[in-house]
Design a protein around this motif. Structure first.
Motif, PDB file in Angstrom:
ATOM      1  N   HIS A  48       1.394  -1.221   0.074  1.00 31.31           N
ATOM      2  CA  HIS A  48       0.473  -0.101  -0.168  1.00 31.31           C
ATOM      3  C   HIS A  48       0.906   1.468  -0.002  1.00 31.31           C
ATOM      4  CE1 HIS A  48      -1.661   2.934   1.841  1.00 31.31           C
ATOM      5  NE2 HIS A  48      -2.947   3.182   1.137  1.00 31.31           N
ATOM      6  N   MET A  97      -5.257   5.022   3.694  1.00 34.26           N
ATOM      7  CA  MET A  97      -5.986   5.578   3.171  1.00 34.26           C
ATOM      8  C   MET A  97      -5.595   6.174   1.439  1.00 34.26           C
ATOM      9  SD  MET A  97      -6.252   9.052   4.292  1.00 34.26           S
ATOM     10  CE  MET A  97      -6.758   9.022   3.066  1.00 34.26           C
ATOM     11  N   ARG A  98      -6.389   6.253   0.958  1.00 32.43           N
ATOM     12  CA  ARG A  98      -5.703   7.228  -0.745  1.00 32.43           C
ATOM     13  C   ARG A  98      -7.223   8.186  -0.832  1.00 32.43           C
ATOM     14  NH1 ARG A  98      -4.787   3.702  -4.112  1.00 32.43           N
ATOM     15  NH2 ARG A  98      -6.509   1.798  -3.849  1.00 32.43           N
ATOM     16  N   TYR A  99      -6.680   9.019  -1.037  1.00 33.93           N
ATOM     17  CA  TYR A  99      -7.412  10.195  -1.840  1.00 33.93           C
ATOM     18  C   TYR A  99      -7.057  11.008  -3.206  1.00 33.93           C
ATOM     19  CZ  TYR A  99     -10.588  13.730  -3.068  1.00 33.93           C
ATOM     20  OH  TYR A  99     -11.639  14.950  -3.756  1.00 33.93           O
ATOM     21  N   LYS A 108     -15.241   8.588 -10.300  1.00 35.19           N
ATOM     22  CA  LYS A 108     -15.460   7.350  -9.589  1.00 35.19           C
ATOM     23  C   LYS A 108     -15.257   8.279  -8.612  1.00 35.19           C
ATOM     24  CE  LYS A 108     -12.750   3.501 -12.004  1.00 35.19           C
ATOM     25  NZ  LYS A 108     -11.682   3.065 -12.648  1.00 35.19           N
ATOM     26  N   ASN A 109     -15.209   7.416  -7.189  1.00 35.06           N
ATOM     27  CA  ASN A 109     -15.312   7.667  -5.807  1.00 35.06           C
ATOM     28  C   ASN A 109     -13.686   7.904  -5.290  1.00 35.06           C
ATOM     29  OD1 ASN A 109     -14.781   8.302  -2.939  1.00 35.06           O
ATOM     30  ND2 ASN A 109     -16.577   7.030  -2.339  1.00 35.06           N
ATOM     31  N   GLN A 112     -10.314   6.436  -0.644  1.00 31.29           N
ATOM     32  CA  GLN A 112     -10.289   4.879  -0.719  1.00 31.29           C
ATOM     33  C   GLN A 112     -10.142   4.268   0.582  1.00 31.29           C
ATOM     34  OE1 GLN A 112      -7.726   3.691  -4.361  1.00 31.29           O
ATOM     35  NE2 GLN A 112      -8.832   5.057  -5.803  1.00 31.29           N
ATOM     36  N   ASP A 114      -8.457   1.585   2.396  1.00 34.71           N
ATOM     37  CA  ASP A 114      -7.517   0.316   2.238  1.00 34.71           C
ATOM     38  C   ASP A 114      -7.080  -1.030   2.962  1.00 34.71           C
ATOM     39  OD1 ASP A 114      -7.422   1.107  -0.782  1.00 34.71           O
ATOM     40  OD2 ASP A 114      -5.612   2.798   0.016  1.00 34.71           O
ATOM     41  N   ALA A 165     -15.728   5.979   1.939  1.00 39.28           N
ATOM     42  CA  ALA A 165     -14.866   5.719   1.120  1.00 39.28           C
ATOM     43  C   ALA A 165     -16.306   4.668  -0.307  1.00 39.28           C
ATOM     44  CB  ALA A 165     -14.567   4.044   1.751  1.00 39.28           C
TER      45      ALA A 165
END
Length: 196
Positions: A48, A97-99, A108-109, A112, A114, A165
């Motif tokens: 990740h 997380m990732r934005y 898409k959203n 994310q 993770d 998410a």
């Protein structure tokens, strides 16, 4: 003590344990909408972490990676740093997380989450560190109450992140706001028919 000091931890200017929740730097940066933001921990997931760095580098704009960094001031043997990072993730204290704003352009959203839902209590992570156990030794009652509030913080943050998410991207919900009549007609033609 700073805004980034976690609740219940002892710090130089919070010898009785910090009473307020720590700020969420990731959500503050996400609020701009165009910044790539990731929260990573090598001990939580090295793949990740690498993916986040690759996406951040590829992003056409500013990027912020917030990395869990173990520190001698936390009060444990640094040889166990990666394991402590893993427990931070497992307890929900440090959700991965990732934005990625580029996902919004694809409909898409961009948010994310993770990591999985917390699987160990915060206490199992926190009480491996002297910055938490110092208060448990000097004032057990205050330590219990602050740890309870810190656990509530973790659960609240998890709900916020998991709800964010789970939101649909623009591709799934293209018309939240009312459209002008000509825009609605053009969209109907684009989809191939009338909607009633």
């Amino acid at each position: 003590m700073s805004k980034a000091t976690p609740r219940a931890a002892v710090a130089k200017f919070a010898t009785g344990g910090k009473e307020m929740a720590k700020k969420d730097l990731a959500m503050e940066a996400i609020s701009y909408g165009y910044v790539y933001v990731a929260r990573v921990a090598m001990g939580g997931s090295d793949t990740h972490t690498i993916k986040a760095f690759q996406e951040a580098e590829a992003h056409d704009g500013p990027s912020l990676i917030i990395a869990y960094s173990h520190c001698i001031a936390h009060g444990y043997d640094m040889g166990f740093g990666l394991n402590q990072q893993k427990n931070a993730v497992l307890s929900g204290y440090w959700p991965l997380m990732r934005y990625n704003p580029a996902l919004r352009l694809e409909g898409k959203n961009p948010f994310q989450l993770d990591s999985k839902a917390p699987s160990i209590p915060l206490k199992k992570y926190a009480y491996e560190e002297a910055r938490y156990t110092m208060l448990a030794r000097s004032n057990p009652k205050a330590a219990r109450e602050l740890l309870r509030k810190a656990q509530d913080d973790v659960e609240r943050q998890w709900r916020v992140y998991s709800n964010r998410a789970a939101m649909s991207g623009r591709g799934e919900t293209p018309h939240i706001a009312p459209q002008e009549p000509e825009e609605a007609a053009a969209e109907t033609v684009k989809r191939g028919g009338d909607e009633e």
